[in-house]
Design a protein around this motif. Structure first.
Motif, PDB file in Angstrom:
ATOM      1  N   LEU A 101       0.818  -1.445  -0.215  1.00 33.89           N
ATOM      2  CA  LEU A 101      -0.181  -0.196  -0.426  1.00 33.89           C
ATOM      3  C   LEU A 101       0.934   1.366  -0.217  1.00 33.89           C
ATOM      4  O   LEU A 101       0.138   1.943  -0.834  1.00 33.89           O
ATOM      5  N   VAL A 102       2.379   0.893   0.728  1.00 32.98           N
ATOM      6  CA  VAL A 102       2.473   2.427   0.837  1.00 32.98           C
ATOM      7  C   VAL A 102       3.163   2.638  -0.312  1.00 32.98           C
ATOM      8  O   VAL A 102       3.424   3.945  -0.885  1.00 32.98           O
ATOM      9  N   GLU A 103       3.789   0.923  -1.383  1.00 31.87           N
ATOM     10  CA  GLU A 103       4.293   1.313  -2.850  1.00 31.87           C
ATOM     11  C   GLU A 103       3.240   2.198  -3.877  1.00 31.87           C
ATOM     12  O   GLU A 103       3.538   3.569  -4.339  1.00 31.87           O
ATOM     13  N   ILE A 104       2.148   1.634  -3.724  1.00 27.72           N
ATOM     14  CA  ILE A 104       0.748   2.452  -4.955  1.00 27.72           C
ATOM     15  C   ILE A 104       0.307   3.535  -3.974  1.00 27.72           C
ATOM     16  O   ILE A 104       0.657   4.297  -4.917  1.00 27.72           O
ATOM     17  N   GLU A 105       0.705   3.994  -2.526  1.00 29.31           N
ATOM     18  CA  GLU A 105       0.336   5.253  -2.656  1.00 29.31           C
ATOM     19  C   GLU A 105       1.206   5.941  -2.834  1.00 29.31           C
ATOM     20  O   GLU A 105       1.236   7.800  -3.422  1.00 29.31           O
ATOM     21  N   GLY A 106       2.620   5.398  -3.015  1.00 24.52           N
ATOM     22  CA  GLY A 106       3.747   6.811  -3.781  1.00 24.52           C
ATOM     23  C   GLY A 106       3.276   7.030  -5.242  1.00 24.52           C
ATOM     24  O   GLY A 106       3.174   7.931  -5.717  1.00 24.52           O
ATOM     25  N   LEU A 107       2.921   6.260  -5.897  1.00 23.15           N
ATOM     26  CA  LEU A 107       2.457   6.113  -7.512  1.00 23.15           C
ATOM     27  C   LEU A 107       1.484   6.713  -7.246  1.00 23.15           C
ATOM     28  O   LEU A 107       1.496   8.166  -8.828  1.00 23.15           O
ATOM     29  N   VAL A 108       0.429   6.738  -7.037  1.00 26.77           N
ATOM     30  CA  VAL A 108      -0.346   7.812  -7.160  1.00 26.77           C
ATOM     31  C   VAL A 108      -0.161   8.929  -6.732  1.00 26.77           C
ATOM     32  O   VAL A 108      -0.818   9.794  -7.415  1.00 26.77           O
ATOM     33  N   VAL A 109       0.114   9.355  -5.623  1.00 27.15           N
ATOM     34  CA  VAL A 109       0.434  10.779  -5.662  1.00 27.15           C
ATOM     35  C   VAL A 109       1.474  11.872  -6.538  1.00 27.15           C
ATOM     36  O   VAL A 109       1.474  12.841  -7.096  1.00 27.15           O
ATOM     37  N   GLU A 110       2.713  10.678  -6.667  1.00 21.46           N
ATOM     38  CA  GLU A 110       3.213  10.575  -8.339  1.00 21.46           C
ATOM     39  C   GLU A 110       2.166  11.427  -9.154  1.00 21.46           C
ATOM     40  O   GLU A 110       2.208  12.765 -10.039  1.00 21.46           O
ATOM     41  N   PHE A 111       1.472  10.843  -9.445  1.00 26.48           N
ATOM     42  CA  PHE A 111       0.681  10.949 -10.441  1.00 26.48           C
ATOM     43  C   PHE A 111      -0.852  11.931 -10.758  1.00 26.48           C
ATOM     44  O   PHE A 111      -0.676  12.951 -11.524  1.00 26.48           O
ATOM     45  N   ARG A 112      -0.919  12.368  -9.088  1.00 23.55           N
ATOM     46  CA  ARG A 112      -1.601  12.997  -9.118  1.00 23.55           C
ATOM     47  C   ARG A 112      -0.365  14.752  -8.917  1.00 23.55           C
ATOM     48  O   ARG A 112      -1.122  15.697  -9.133  1.00 23.55           O
ATOM     49  N   ASP A 113       0.260  14.476  -8.423  1.00 23.99           N
ATOM     50  CA  ASP A 113       1.431  15.849  -8.071  1.00 23.99           C
ATOM     51  C   ASP A 113       1.582  16.262  -9.526  1.00 23.99           C
ATOM     52  O   ASP A 113       1.559  17.580 -10.406  1.00 23.99           O
ATOM     53  N   THR A 114       1.083  15.107 -10.882  1.00 22.50           N
ATOM     54  CA  THR A 114       1.539  14.901 -11.849  1.00 22.50           C
ATOM     55  C   THR A 114       0.349  15.633 -13.127  1.00 22.50           C
ATOM     56  O   THR A 114       0.784  16.849 -13.359  1.00 22.50           O
ATOM     57  N   TRP A 115      -0.610  15.199 -12.591  1.00 24.83           N
ATOM     58  CA  TRP A 115      -1.491  15.809 -12.826  1.00 24.83           C
ATOM     59  C   TRP A 115      -2.086  17.604 -12.700  1.00 24.83           C
ATOM     60  O   TRP A 115      -2.395  18.503 -12.949  1.00 24.83           O
ATOM     61  N   LYS A 116      -1.699  17.570 -11.088  1.00 26.64           N
ATOM     62  CA  LYS A 116      -2.047  18.833 -10.993  1.00 26.64           C
ATOM     63  C   LYS A 116      -0.432  19.832 -11.560  1.00 26.64           C
ATOM     64  O   LYS A 116      -1.383  21.273 -11.816  1.00 26.64           O
ATOM     65  N   GLU A 117       0.231  19.721 -11.583  1.00 26.53           N
ATOM     66  CA  GLU A 117       1.293  20.827 -12.892  1.00 26.53           C
ATOM     67  C   GLU A 117       0.306  21.406 -13.890  1.00 26.53           C
ATOM     68  O   GLU A 117       0.129  22.148 -14.964  1.00 26.53           O
ATOM     69  N   VAL A 118      -0.410  19.549 -14.880  1.00 25.79           N
ATOM     70  CA  VAL A 118      -0.305  19.907 -16.121  1.00 25.79           C
ATOM     71  C   VAL A 118      -2.252  20.935 -15.713  1.00 25.79           C
ATOM     72  O   VAL A 118      -2.170  22.097 -17.180  1.00 25.79           O
ATOM     73  N   ILE A 119      -2.258  20.431 -15.445  1.00 20.80           N
ATOM     74  CA  ILE A 119      -4.276  21.475 -14.719  1.00 20.80           C
ATOM     75  C   ILE A 119      -3.763  23.160 -14.424  1.00 20.80           C
ATOM     76  O   ILE A 119      -4.194  24.043 -15.442  1.00 20.80           O
ATOM     77  N   LYS A 120      -2.156  23.013 -14.590  1.00 21.59           N
ATOM     78  CA  LYS A 120      -1.789  24.348 -13.616  1.00 21.59           C
ATOM     79  C   LYS A 120      -1.253  25.139 -14.589  1.00 21.59           C
ATOM     80  O   LYS A 120      -1.588  26.589 -15.099  1.00 21.59           O
ATOM     81  N   MET A 121      -0.684  24.111 -15.797  1.00 19.35           N
ATOM     82  CA  MET A 121       0.154  25.013 -17.114  1.00 19.35           C
ATOM     83  C   MET A 121      -0.512  24.946 -17.624  1.00 19.35           C
ATOM     84  O   MET A 121      -1.043  26.105 -18.325  1.00 19.35           O
ATOM     85  N   ASN A 122      -1.583  24.288 -18.070  1.00 20.48           N
ATOM     86  CA  ASN A 122      -3.028  24.388 -18.731  1.00 20.48           C
ATOM     87  C   ASN A 122      -4.115  25.755 -18.919  1.00 20.48           C
ATOM     88  O   ASN A 122      -3.795  26.812 -19.315  1.00 20.48           O
ATOM     89  N   ARG A 123      -4.244  26.012 -16.928  1.00 20.21           N
ATOM     90  CA  ARG A 123      -4.699  27.661 -16.998  1.00 20.21           C
ATOM     91  C   ARG A 123      -3.391  28.606 -17.125  1.00 20.21           C
ATOM     92  O   ARG A 123      -4.380  29.337 -18.036  1.00 20.21           O
ATOM     93  N   GLN A 124      -2.719  28.703 -17.202  1.00 18.62           N
ATOM     94  CA  GLN A 124      -1.952  29.317 -17.254  1.00 18.62           C
ATOM     95  C   GLN A 124      -1.539  29.451 -18.987  1.00 18.62           C
ATOM     96  O   GLN A 124      -2.000  30.514 -19.311  1.00 18.62           O
ATOM     97  N   LEU A 125      -1.806  28.711 -19.323  1.00 22.21           N
ATOM     98  CA  LEU A 125      -1.264  28.958 -21.059  1.00 22.21           C
ATOM     99  C   LEU A 125      -3.066  29.413 -21.358  1.00 22.21           C
ATOM    100  O   LEU A 125      -3.377  30.123 -22.633  1.00 22.21           O
ATOM    101  N   GLN A 126      -4.297  29.385 -20.987  1.00 18.54           N
ATOM    102  CA  GLN A 126      -5.476  29.408 -21.413  1.00 18.54           C
ATOM    103  C   GLN A 126      -5.573  30.973 -21.088  1.00 18.54           C
ATOM    104  O   GLN A 126      -6.174  32.205 -21.861  1.00 18.54           O
ATOM    105  N   HIS A 127      -5.190  31.558 -19.538  1.00 20.04           N
ATOM    106  CA  HIS A 127      -5.417  32.819 -19.025  1.00 20.04           C
ATOM    107  C   HIS A 127      -4.130  33.826 -20.005  1.00 20.04           C
ATOM    108  O   HIS A 127      -4.145  34.844 -20.796  1.00 20.04           O
ATOM    109  N   GLY A 128      -2.760  33.282 -20.206  1.00 17.63           N
ATOM    110  CA  GLY A 128      -1.839  33.697 -21.232  1.00 17.63           C
ATOM    111  C   GLY A 128      -2.744  34.363 -22.698  1.00 17.63           C
ATOM    112  O   GLY A 128      -2.168  35.440 -23.237  1.00 17.63           O
ATOM    113  N   GLN A 129      -3.136  33.091 -23.503  1.00 17.18           N
ATOM    114  CA  GLN A 129      -3.697  32.879 -24.455  1.00 17.18           C
ATOM    115  C   GLN A 129      -4.837  34.135 -24.888  1.00 17.18           C
ATOM    116  O   GLN A 129      -4.979  35.245 -25.651  1.00 17.18           O
ATOM    117  N   GLY A 130      -5.549  33.292 -23.355  1.00 19.07           N
ATOM    118  CA  GLY A 130      -6.785  34.965 -23.293  1.00 19.07           C
ATOM    119  C   GLY A 130      -6.823  36.112 -23.635  1.00 19.07           C
ATOM    120  O   GLY A 130      -7.727  37.186 -24.300  1.00 19.07           O
TER     121      GLY A 130
END
Length: 133
Positions: A101-130
């Motif tokens: 469970l510790v191993e899997i939690e680490g993987l899911v946390v990595e996915f979550r943190d990466t996804w957070k960055e993707v959302i953040k970058m998309n927002r910056q792109l949308q606001h910058g282009q807007g």
């Protein structure tokens, strides 16, 4: 029909008004929460609660798998990883092994943190282009 629980109403509203990216983030956060609850239940020898929480985490991973767009190359890689996570969750449940469970939690946390960055970058792109329209 009005909901008596304002928190439940807030949760329902936040899911129905969230973007697909935000829903994915919520799913990752929910999966992490259920893995943590499963670990705690395992430590406290609460077998039924451990099983329930692992199954909830697996349902979230299955939902993430089902929503992948398999026309995109990265989705194929994610599918393999999600399949691995589901397999390891089953193994943790059967073997009663919290190190998995510790191993899997680490993987899911990595996915979550990466996804957070993707959302953040998309927002910056949308606001910058807007502002340049």
């Amino acid at each position: 029909m009005a909901m008596n629980n304002p928190y439940a109403a807030y949760q329902q509203n936040s899911v129905t008004t969230a973007s697909p990216g935000e829903v994915t983030l919520m799913l990752y956060n929910g999966c992490i929460k259920f893995i943590k609850q499963a670990k705690a239940a395992m430590e406290n020898k609460q077998i039924e609660e451990k099983n329930t929480n692992i199954q909830k985490a697996q349902k979230i991973i299955t939902e993430l798998m089902v929503t992948l767009n398999m026309d995109v190359e990265i989705s194929k890689n994610l599918s393999v990883m999600y399949d691995y996570i589901n397999y390891r969750l089953t193994e943790a449940n059967v073997k009663n092994d919290d190190s998995i469970l510790v191993e899997i939690e680490g993987l899911v946390v990595e996915f979550r943190d990466t996804w957070k960055e993707v959302i953040k970058m998309n927002r910056q792109l949308q606001h910058g282009q807007g502002g340049q329209a």
